[in-house]
Design a protein around this motif. Structure first.
Motif, PDB file in Angstrom:
ATOM      1  N   GLY A 345       2.731  51.321  56.511  1.00 39.17           N
ATOM      2  CA  GLY A 345       3.920  51.143  55.677  1.00 39.17           C
ATOM      3  C   GLY A 345       4.732  49.936  56.105  1.00 39.17           C
ATOM      4  N   VAL A 346       5.709  49.576  55.265  1.00 43.20           N
ATOM      5  CA  VAL A 346       6.625  48.487  55.618  1.00 43.20           C
ATOM      6  C   VAL A 346       7.891  49.081  56.227  1.00 43.20           C
ATOM      7  N   ARG A 347       8.605  48.295  56.995  1.00 42.50           N
ATOM      8  CA  ARG A 347       9.873  48.735  57.572  1.00 42.50           C
ATOM      9  C   ARG A 347      10.948  48.789  56.473  1.00 42.50           C
ATOM     10  N   GLU A 348      12.153  49.202  56.845  1.00 47.59           N
ATOM     11  CA  GLU A 348      13.220  49.421  55.859  1.00 47.59           C
ATOM     12  C   GLU A 348      13.882  48.104  55.419  1.00 47.59           C
ATOM     13  N   TYR A 349      14.699  48.216  54.366  1.00 43.89           N
ATOM     14  CA  TYR A 349      15.422  47.051  53.843  1.00 43.89           C
ATOM     15  C   TYR A 349      16.269  46.368  54.907  1.00 43.89           C
ATOM     16  N   LYS A 350      16.815  47.144  55.848  1.00 39.72           N
ATOM     17  CA  LYS A 350      17.705  46.533  56.847  1.00 39.72           C
ATOM     18  C   LYS A 350      16.956  45.556  57.759  1.00 39.72           C
ATOM     19  N   GLU A 351      15.613  45.642  57.770  1.00 39.92           N
ATOM     20  CA  GLU A 351      14.805  44.709  58.561  1.00 39.92           C
ATOM     21  C   GLU A 351      14.133  43.655  57.685  1.00 39.92           C
ATOM     22  N   ALA A 352      14.321  43.744  56.373  1.00 35.05           N
ATOM     23  CA  ALA A 352      13.641  42.830  55.437  1.00 35.05           C
ATOM     24  C   ALA A 352      14.478  41.575  55.210  1.00 35.05           C
ATOM     25  N   ILE A 353      13.792  40.433  55.100  1.00 32.17           N
ATOM     26  CA  ILE A 353      14.496  39.176  54.815  1.00 32.17           C
ATOM     27  C   ILE A 353      14.852  39.095  53.334  1.00 32.17           C
ATOM     28  N   VAL A 354      13.976  39.589  52.469  1.00 32.80           N
ATOM     29  CA  VAL A 354      14.249  39.564  51.023  1.00 32.80           C
ATOM     30  C   VAL A 354      13.826  40.874  50.362  1.00 32.80           C
ATOM     31  N   THR A 355      14.232  41.004  49.104  1.00 33.25           N
ATOM     32  CA  THR A 355      13.820  42.134  48.266  1.00 33.25           C
ATOM     33  C   THR A 355      12.770  41.633  47.279  1.00 33.25           C
ATOM     34  N   GLN A 356      11.692  42.380  47.141  1.00 33.96           N
ATOM     35  CA  GLN A 356      10.693  42.068  46.110  1.00 33.96           C
ATOM     36  C   GLN A 356      10.987  42.981  44.924  1.00 33.96           C
ATOM     37  N   GLY A 357      11.051  42.394  43.730  1.00 29.84           N
ATOM     38  CA  GLY A 357      11.473  43.160  42.554  1.00 29.84           C
ATOM     39  C   GLY A 357      12.910  42.800  42.207  1.00 29.84           C
ATOM     40  N   GLY A 358      13.379  43.299  41.070  1.00 34.46           N
ATOM     41  CA  GLY A 358      14.741  43.000  40.622  1.00 34.46           C
ATOM     42  C   GLY A 358      14.801  42.902  39.116  1.00 34.46           C
ATOM     43  N   VAL A 359      15.836  42.237  38.618  1.00 37.06           N
ATOM     44  CA  VAL A 359      15.978  42.060  37.165  1.00 37.06           C
ATOM     45  C   VAL A 359      14.729  41.343  36.649  1.00 37.06           C
ATOM     46  N   SER A 360      14.057  41.950  35.694  1.00 36.01           N
ATOM     47  CA  SER A 360      12.804  41.394  35.174  1.00 36.01           C
ATOM     48  C   SER A 360      13.014  40.006  34.593  1.00 36.01           C
ATOM     49  N   VAL A 361      12.115  39.078  34.937  1.00 37.02           N
ATOM     50  CA  VAL A 361      12.244  37.711  34.410  1.00 37.02           C
ATOM     51  C   VAL A 361      11.996  37.677  32.899  1.00 37.02           C
ATOM     52  N   LYS A 362      11.418  38.737  32.343  1.00 37.32           N
ATOM     53  CA  LYS A 362      11.225  38.810  30.877  1.00 37.32           C
ATOM     54  C   LYS A 362      12.555  38.951  30.150  1.00 37.32           C
ATOM     55  N   GLU A 363      13.572  39.403  30.879  1.00 34.34           N
ATOM     56  CA  GLU A 363      14.897  39.627  30.276  1.00 34.34           C
ATOM     57  C   GLU A 363      15.778  38.371  30.288  1.00 34.34           C
ATOM     58  N   VAL A 364      15.289  37.315  30.963  1.00 27.90           N
ATOM     59  CA  VAL A 364      16.124  36.139  31.230  1.00 27.90           C
ATOM     60  C   VAL A 364      15.431  34.881  30.725  1.00 27.90           C
ATOM     61  N   ASP A 365      16.198  33.988  30.105  1.00 28.17           N
ATOM     62  CA  ASP A 365      15.666  32.714  29.616  1.00 28.17           C
ATOM     63  C   ASP A 365      15.488  31.775  30.816  1.00 28.17           C
ATOM     64  N   PRO A 366      14.259  31.364  31.137  1.00 27.29           N
ATOM     65  CA  PRO A 366      14.037  30.549  32.337  1.00 27.29           C
ATOM     66  C   PRO A 366      14.666  29.164  32.275  1.00 27.29           C
ATOM     67  N   SER A 367      15.002  28.701  31.067  1.00 25.66           N
ATOM     68  CA  SER A 367      15.588  27.360  30.945  1.00 25.66           C
ATOM     69  C   SER A 367      17.116  27.364  31.079  1.00 25.66           C
ATOM     70  N   THR A 368      17.716  28.586  31.126  1.00 26.21           N
ATOM     71  CA  THR A 368      19.192  28.668  31.227  1.00 26.21           C
ATOM     72  C   THR A 368      19.686  29.740  32.202  1.00 26.21           C
ATOM     73  N   MET A 369      18.832  30.687  32.563  1.00 24.46           N
ATOM     74  CA  MET A 369      19.187  31.870  33.377  1.00 24.46           C
ATOM     75  C   MET A 369      20.065  32.861  32.609  1.00 24.46           C
ATOM     76  N   LYS A 370      20.178  32.667  31.297  1.00 26.75           N
ATOM     77  CA  LYS A 370      20.984  33.593  30.487  1.00 26.75           C
ATOM     78  C   LYS A 370      20.167  34.826  30.111  1.00 26.75           C
ATOM     79  N   CYS A 371      20.836  35.962  30.079  1.00 32.65           N
ATOM     80  CA  CYS A 371      20.219  37.199  29.623  1.00 32.65           C
ATOM     81  C   CYS A 371      19.906  37.049  28.131  1.00 32.65           C
TER      82      CYS A 371
END
Length: 409
Positions: A345-371
């Motif tokens: 397994g992986v260690r907990e979030y408190k030991e992680a440098i970043v989070t994998q996952g989040g707001v889906s890029v399908k929901e956001v316009d890549p040319s503006t970052m607007k929802c």
């Protein structure tokens, strides 16, 4: 001119506010901590590896999740742009091994200072100790913010830069992910990334503190190879860590979560083929025929690995070299080339440098970052389903997406 509110005064938030300020908007940052850039202060062990000075095409090779989404952001505000920005604020920079860029002073505070100077230049207002309770949305359009104090404020545009779930002590507690879910915006499954790994075998903690350099790590799901890379790693009281392992965690995390356990091997002598290594071991044996195996192994291995090897091979500690058979020597050579362990397994979030996952890029316009579905709402930084390897890449994703989000209003 629009009234723009930026939630979160970290890397993405400060850069988003700066870019919106350049465009002449009336900008306010809301930060729940007592100062801006709290996570920046602890990056690169306090030195702040603020970007990677590679060219943009090489940059994409180091992005783990959704690299194509970043094309507009990185070409709008590249690693060179970030280095130029920092230097324009009077902060000298340097580039070290692996194209890692740092402030020349080795003080992370210099990067925060550069950003704060930029914010001041464009009249960005900063509200510290100001926690946001909710984003006010009506008929698919942003209307303002509600603070935890009960205060409500109207605005034209909100940029969410609240980070992921790693380093929660710096304020990254997943607020932006909750607001997104509440408003029907898809959030992909989150897991810790760039994080140490837990191991099953009891012999791993016996080597706690041992750092291995110039080794090759391979990780398998059955016969399928998931990861194969060369570098440095470290044994700990729970499993393994170090640069090789952190990078591996980002690649294998999803599969590990699905299957529960993965097999791994370390090639301790990657510069030698099995035949070359066997010849080397045979030479050592011939030169030390009347010595104990443990004495000869100390010439091949770090001392804390010697008892582990003897235990795995089920040899007696006092076994003499002249009693070891050709088959037993072959077992030793194989162990040097494929030292095994099991990842559980992986260690907990408190030991992680970043989070994998989040707001889906399908929901956001890549040319503006607007929802795409809510007018007046943008996302930038680690709140998005974007992550990369270590070396300044994740901070650059924050700078690039933040800059594009601010510039696009």
């Amino acid at each position: 001119m629009s009234k723009v509110f930026v939630i979160g005064g970290g890397a993405a938030g400060m850069m988003a506010a700066y870019a919106a300020g350049i465009c002449g908007h009336e900008v306010t940052i809301f930060e729940k901590n007592e100062k801006l850039g709290k996570k920046i202060y602890i990056t690169g062990k306090g030195r702040c590896n603020f970007t990677n000075a590679c060219d943009v095409e090489d940059f994409f090779k180091n992005v783990v999740s959704n690299p194509k989404f970043l094309y507009s952001a990185l070409y709008t505000f590249s690693p060179d742009s970030m280095i130029g920005f920092v230097e324009s604020q009077g902060i000298a920079t340097k580039v070290e091994r692996g194209n890692r860029a740092f402030p020349e002073s080795d003080h992370a505070s210099d990067i925060t200072k550069a950003l704060e100077n930029g914010l001041k230049e464009y009249g960005v207002k900063i509200r510290l100790r100001s926690e946001i309770k909710d984003i006010l949305i009506d008929n698919g359009k942003v209307k303002g913010l509600k603070l935890s104090s009960g205060e409500t404020l109207e605005c034209d545009h909100v940029i969410v830069c609240t980070g992921g779930l790693s380093y929660s002590t710096t304020g990254s507690t997943g607020d932006g992910l909750k607001w997104a879910t509440k408003n029907g915006i898809q959030v992909t499954e989150c897991r810790p990334a760039l994080v140490p790994l837990n191991c099953v075998e009891k012999y791993i903690p016996e080597m706690q503190g041992l750092a291995l350099k110039n080794v090759n790590l391979k990780i398998f799901d059955g016969k399928k190879k998931l990861y194969d890379s060369f570098g440095e790693m470290l044994f700990t009281h729970f499993g393994v860590s170090g640069p090789l392992v952190l990078s591996a965690s980002s690649i294998i995390g999803k599969r590990l979560q699905a299957v529960g356990k993965l097999n791994a091997t370390i090639d301790l002598k990657p510069a030698l083929s099995i035949e070359e290594l066997d010849a080397r071991v045979l030479r050592d044996f011939n030169d030390n025929m009347n010595k104990h195996l443990s004495a000869v192994l100390r010439g091949l291995l770090p001392s804390s690995m010697v008892p582990v090897f003897i235990d795995i091979m089920q040899f007696d500690d006092g076994r003499q070299i002249n009693s070891i058979t050709k088959e037993e020597r072959a077992t030793l050579v194989k162990l040097l080339k494929e030292f095994p362990f099991t990842i559980s397994g992986v260690r907990e979030y408190k030991e992680a440098i970043v989070t994998q996952g989040g707001v889906s890029v399908k929901e956001v316009d890549p040319s503006t970052m607007k929802c795409k579905n809510i007018e007046g709402l943008s996302f930038a930084g680690e709140v998005l389903d974007l992550d990369a390897f270590t070396g300044g890449f994740n901070l650059q994703i924050a700078w690039s997406t933040g800059y594009l989000a601010g510039l696009s209003i």
